[in-house]
Design a protein around this motif. Structure first.
Motif, mmCIF file in Angstrom:
data_model
loop_
_atom_site.group_PDB
_atom_site.id
_atom_site.type_symbol
_atom_site.label_atom_id
_atom_site.label_comp_id
_atom_site.label_asym_id
_atom_site.label_seq_id
_atom_site.Cartn_x
_atom_site.Cartn_y
_atom_site.Cartn_z
ATOM 1 N N ASN A 179 0.830 -1.212 0.000
ATOM 2 C CA ASN A 179 0.000 0.000 0.000
ATOM 3 C C ASN A 179 0.859 1.254 0.000
ATOM 4 N N THR A 180 1.884 1.270 0.850
ATOM 5 C CA THR A 180 2.767 2.428 0.917
ATOM 6 C C THR A 180 3.464 2.654 -0.415
ATOM 7 N N ARG A 181 4.037 1.609 -0.964
ATOM 8 C CA ARG A 181 4.751 1.736 -2.239
ATOM 9 C C ARG A 181 3.823 2.191 -3.359
ATOM 10 N N ASN A 182 2.629 1.621 -3.422
ATOM 11 C CA ASN A 182 1.709 1.958 -4.509
ATOM 12 C C ASN A 182 1.226 3.397 -4.428
ATOM 13 N N ILE A 183 0.850 3.855 -3.229
ATOM 14 C CA ILE A 183 0.364 5.228 -3.095
ATOM 15 C C ILE A 183 1.464 6.224 -3.440
ATOM 16 N N LEU A 184 2.682 5.988 -2.954
ATOM 17 C CA LEU A 184 3.788 6.905 -3.253
ATOM 18 C C LEU A 184 4.126 6.889 -4.747
ATOM 19 N N ALA A 185 4.080 5.704 -5.367
ATOM 20 C CA ALA A 185 4.339 5.619 -6.806
ATOM 21 C C ALA A 185 3.249 6.338 -7.596
ATOM 22 N N ASP A 186 2.003 6.205 -7.160
ATOM 23 C CA ASP A 186 0.911 6.929 -7.812
ATOM 24 C C ASP A 186 1.153 8.430 -7.771
ATOM 25 N N ASP B 297 -16.101 0.785 -13.842
ATOM 26 C CA ASP B 297 -14.978 -0.018 -13.365
ATOM 27 C C ASP B 297 -14.914 0.056 -11.849
ATOM 28 N N VAL B 298 -14.180 -0.893 -11.263
ATOM 29 C CA VAL B 298 -13.976 -0.975 -9.820
ATOM 30 C C VAL B 298 -12.477 -1.122 -9.581
ATOM 31 N N LEU B 299 -11.905 -0.245 -8.758
ATOM 32 C CA LEU B 299 -10.467 -0.213 -8.522
ATOM 33 C C LEU B 299 -10.116 -0.735 -7.140
ATOM 34 N N LEU B 300 -9.023 -1.475 -7.054
ATOM 35 C CA LEU B 300 -8.460 -1.843 -5.770
ATOM 36 C C LEU B 300 -7.751 -0.634 -5.163
ATOM 37 N N TYR B 301 -7.515 -0.683 -3.871
ATOM 38 C CA TYR B 301 -6.781 0.401 -3.208
ATOM 39 C C TYR B 301 -5.393 0.531 -3.843
ATOM 40 N N GLY B 302 -5.032 1.759 -4.204
ATOM 41 C CA GLY B 302 -3.722 2.011 -4.812
ATOM 42 C C GLY B 302 -3.697 1.883 -6.313
ATOM 43 N N GLU B 303 -4.770 1.398 -6.934
ATOM 44 C CA GLU B 303 -4.828 1.324 -8.395
ATOM 45 C C GLU B 303 -5.124 2.696 -8.986
ATOM 46 N N ARG B 304 -4.603 2.911 -10.200
ATOM 47 C CA ARG B 304 -4.867 4.155 -10.902
ATOM 48 C C ARG B 304 -5.967 3.966 -11.946
ATOM 49 N N LEU B 305 -6.672 5.050 -12.214
ATOM 50 C CA LEU B 305 -7.791 5.019 -13.142
ATOM 51 C C LEU B 305 -7.340 4.609 -14.543
ATOM 52 N N LEU C 76 -15.779 2.940 -9.014
ATOM 53 C CA LEU C 76 -15.783 2.690 -7.574
ATOM 54 C C LEU C 76 -14.357 2.353 -7.152
ATOM 55 N N LEU C 77 -13.970 2.786 -5.948
ATOM 56 C CA LEU C 77 -12.607 2.599 -5.460
ATOM 57 C C LEU C 77 -12.626 2.026 -4.054
ATOM 58 N N SER C 78 -11.807 1.025 -3.819
ATOM 59 C CA SER C 78 -11.709 0.424 -2.489
ATOM 60 C C SER C 78 -10.879 1.309 -1.573
ATOM 61 N N ALA C 79 -11.503 1.811 -0.524
ATOM 62 C CA ALA C 79 -10.831 2.592 0.522
ATOM 63 C C ALA C 79 -11.807 2.720 1.680
#
Length: 496
Positions: free
Chosen positions: A175-182, A374-382, A389-392
Motif C-alpha cells: 500500500n505504501t509503495r503503490n500510493i507513493l508511486a501513484d 470499473d472498480v479499482l483496488l486500493y492504490g490502483e490508478r484510473l 468505484l474505489l476500495s478505501a
C-alpha cells in the motif's frame, strides 16, 4: 418550509431548522404536532409506528424501531437500529440508465503533460520513501520556498511527510509503495523529488522499478545515506533542476473529458442526502456526459445501499468486482472482530443520522445515476472513463488520499459538520447547510444548503459547475489557501 418529506413512501420527514416542542405543521397533507424539540436535520414520525416497524427514508428502510413512536415523535439513534447483519448473497439485476453525451464540450485551463495527461496545478512535490527522512524533505521545502519567486511557472512546493516505508509487511508495505508511486505520476505535479534514506524496506531501487518510466527532467531520486555532505543542499539542487525544466509550463484549454474528480463526504448530517450529495450526483452525471471521470469510494459507507450500485454495473464482470469490493471490506471488519454495521459517528448522530443504511443511502447519492464502468483496488490508478468505484475506508484523509492517488485532480468533499483538512490535490468542501457555511467561511468553498431554502437546483448546479471549473483552472480552494496538504496511507497489519 419547516420539514421535508424526501420520498412519497417515507414515514418520516426531516426538519429544515430547529423546531420547538408542541409546534404544529402540515407535511404533504399530514398534520403533525412535535412532541419534543426537533434539531435541524433530524427526523419526525409521520404516523404512529409499532416496535419493530421499519423506518423509511429516501424510499428505503433505514432500520427498525426499538420501541413504539407516535406521530410527531423524534426518530433518532436512540430509538432505531440497523436492519443489516453479516455477509449477503447478491444477484446481478441490472437497471442501467445511459447519461446522454453533452451537446457542447466544456473546458478548463489546465497543464498538459508530456505523457498526454492533464493537471490542474503546477506544483513541485517532495516525497519521502520512508518516515525517517521527513525532516529532510520538510527542510528542503522550507528553503526552496525562499527561492520560489525565481521560478514563476511553479505555483507551490509541498513536502509530504508520512510514517511508513519501513517496518511494514505484506499488504501494508505494498500500500505504501503503490500510493507513493501513484503520487510520482500525478499530473498536478510539475515535478517530483523522491527522497530515500537507504536502509528502509522501501528500497529506492525497487521503488524506482515500481514507478516505471518517468521524465528524468521532471522526476529525480536521491538516497540520503549515499550523499557525502549536506543532503538538504543536494536535494535543493535537484529541485532547482526540476523547476528549471518546468519554466515554460503554461495553462491551456483542456476538455472536461480529461477531468477526474473524487467524490467524498465526511461529517455527514441529516441534510447530506438532501442537498450536497445529490448536488455532487448531478455534477457527476454532468462530468460523465462530458466524457470525464468521477470516483466514489468509502466502501463501509456503501453498506446498506450497495445493491443500488450493483444494479448500475455495466456488466456482470463489473458486478462481480463490486461484490468483492463490498464483501472484502466486510471480511476485513470481521477479521478484526469489529462490528460491520455500527458506522455512524457521534457527529453523524448529532446531525440527524441514525443508522448505517441512512448514512449509505445519502452517501451513494454522490454517484448520480451513471453506469458503473470499473472498480479499482486500493492504490490502483484510473484506466476507464466514467463512474468508477474505489476500495478505501471511510476515514476522510485515507479515502481522499486514495482518490487523489487513483488520478483524481480534485476531490469534492461534502460535509454537514465541517472540516479544514486537505489531501495532496485541491480538496473542496461543500456544506450541506447554510449555518455551517456561515460559521466556517475559511473551511467551506461552496454552500449547497441554499437548496432547501428555495434556490432552484438548476441555478445551484450551474454555479457549482462554474466553481469546479474555476478551481480546475487555478482558483485556490480553502485547504490550499490555509496550506493544508497531507497524505494518509491505509494500514491494517503488523508493524515490526
Amino acid at each position: 418550509m419547516e420539514f421535508i418529506k424526501i420520498h412519497a413512501a417515507d414515514n418520516v420527514a426531516v426538519a429544515i431548522h430547529d423546531i420547538e416542542a408542541g409546534s404544529s405543521f402540515d407535511i404533504n397533507g399530514i398534520n403533525i404536532c412535535t412532541s419534543s424539540p426537533v434539531p435541524a436535520g433530524h427526523k419526525v414520525a409521520l404516523e404512529d409506528l409499532d416496535e419493530g416497524a421499519d423506518i423509511v427514508k429516501y424510499g428505503f428502510p433505514i432500520g427498525h424501531l426499538l420501541r413504539p413512536v407516535k406521530k410527531g415523535d423524534v426518530v433518532d439513534h436512540t430509538n432505531i437500529r440497523t436492519n443489516l447483519d453479516g455477509l449477503l448473497d447478491y444477484t446481478y439485476e441490472p437497471d442501467l440508465t445511459e447519461v446522454a453525451p453533452a451537446s457542447e464540450p466544456a473546458f478548463f485551463k489546465g497543464y498538459r503533460r508530456k505523457n498526454g495527461s492533464a493537471g490542474v496545478r503546477n506544483e513541485l512535490w517532495i516525497i519521502p520513501t520512508v518516515g525517517c527522512v521527513n525532516g529532510v524533505v520538510q527542510n528542503i521545502q522550507k528553503l526552496f520556498e525562499k527561492e520560489l519567486q525565481n521560478y514563476p511557472s511553479i505555483e507551490k512546493v509541498i513536502a509530504f511527510p508520512h510514517n511508513y516505508g519501513c517496518s511494514q509487511l505484506g499488504g501494508d508495505h505494498e500500500n505504501t509503495r503503490n500510493i507513493l508511486a501513484d503520487m510520482v505520476h500525478h499530473p498536478n505535479a510539475a515535478g517530483v523529488l523522491v527522497v530515500a534514506l537507504g536502509c528502509e524496506n522501501n528500497q529506492l531501487g525497487a521503488f524506482r522499478e515500481l514507478v516505471g518510466e518517468v521524465d528524468p527532467a521532471r522526476v529525480k531520486f536521491m538516497e540520503s545515506q549515499k550523499i557525502k555532505g549536506d543532503e538538504v543542499e543536494y536535494g535543493l539542487n535537484l529541485l532547482r533542476e526540476i523547476a528549471a525544466a518546468a519554466k515554460d509550463d503554461r495553462r491551456e484549454d483542456v476538455p472536461v473529458s480529461e477531468l477526474k474528480v473524487g467524490l467524498k463526504c465526511g461529517g455527514s448530517d441529516g441534510f447530506s442526502g438532501i442537498t450536497a450529495n445529490p448536488l455532487l450526483g448531478r455534477f457527476s452525471d454532468w462530468i460523465v456526459a462530458q466524457g470525464g471521470t468521477t470516483v466514489l469510494t468509502e466502501v463501509p459507507e456503501m453498506f446498506g445501499a450497495e445493491t443500488i450500485l450493483m444494479s448500475r454495473c455495466q456488466d456482470e464482470a463489473t458486478f462481480d468486482k463490486t461484490v468483492h469490493l463490498i464483501n472484502d471490506f466486510k471480511a476485513y471488519f470481521m477479521k478484526n472482530d469489529q462490528p460491520v454495521y455500527e458506522n455512524p459517528s457521534p457527529g453523524n448522530k448529532a446531525g440527524g443520522i441514525s443508522t448505517l443504511e441512512e448514512k449509505s443511502l445519502g452517501c451513494t447519492q454522490k454517484s448520480g445515476n451513471s453506469i458503473v464502468r470499473d472498480v479499482l483496488l486500493y492504490g490502483e490508478r484510473l484506466k476507464t472513463k466514467g463512474l468508477n468505484l474505489l476500495s478505501a475506508p471511510g476515514n476522510d484523509l485515507v479515502a481522499s488520499t486514495a482518490l487523489a492517488a487513483a488520478g483524481c485532480q480534485i476531490v469534492l468533499f461534502t460535509t454537514g459538520r465541517g472540516t479544514p483538512f486537505g489531501t495532496f490535490v485541491p480538496t473542496a468542501k461543500i456544506s450541506t447547510n447554510s449555518t455551517l457555511a456561515s460559521n466556517k467561511p475559511s473551511w467551506i468553498d461552496f454552500n449547497a444548503g441554499v437548496i432547501v431554502e428555495g434556490t432552484p437546483s438548476e441555478e445551484v448546479d450551474k454555479a457549482f459547475i462554474d466553481f469546479v471549473l474555476g478551481a480546475a483552472s487555478g482558483e485556490l480552494v480553502n485547504n490550499e489557501k490555509s496550506g493544508y496538504s497531507e497524505i494518509a496511507i491505509f494500514k491494517s497489519g503488523v508493524t515490526l
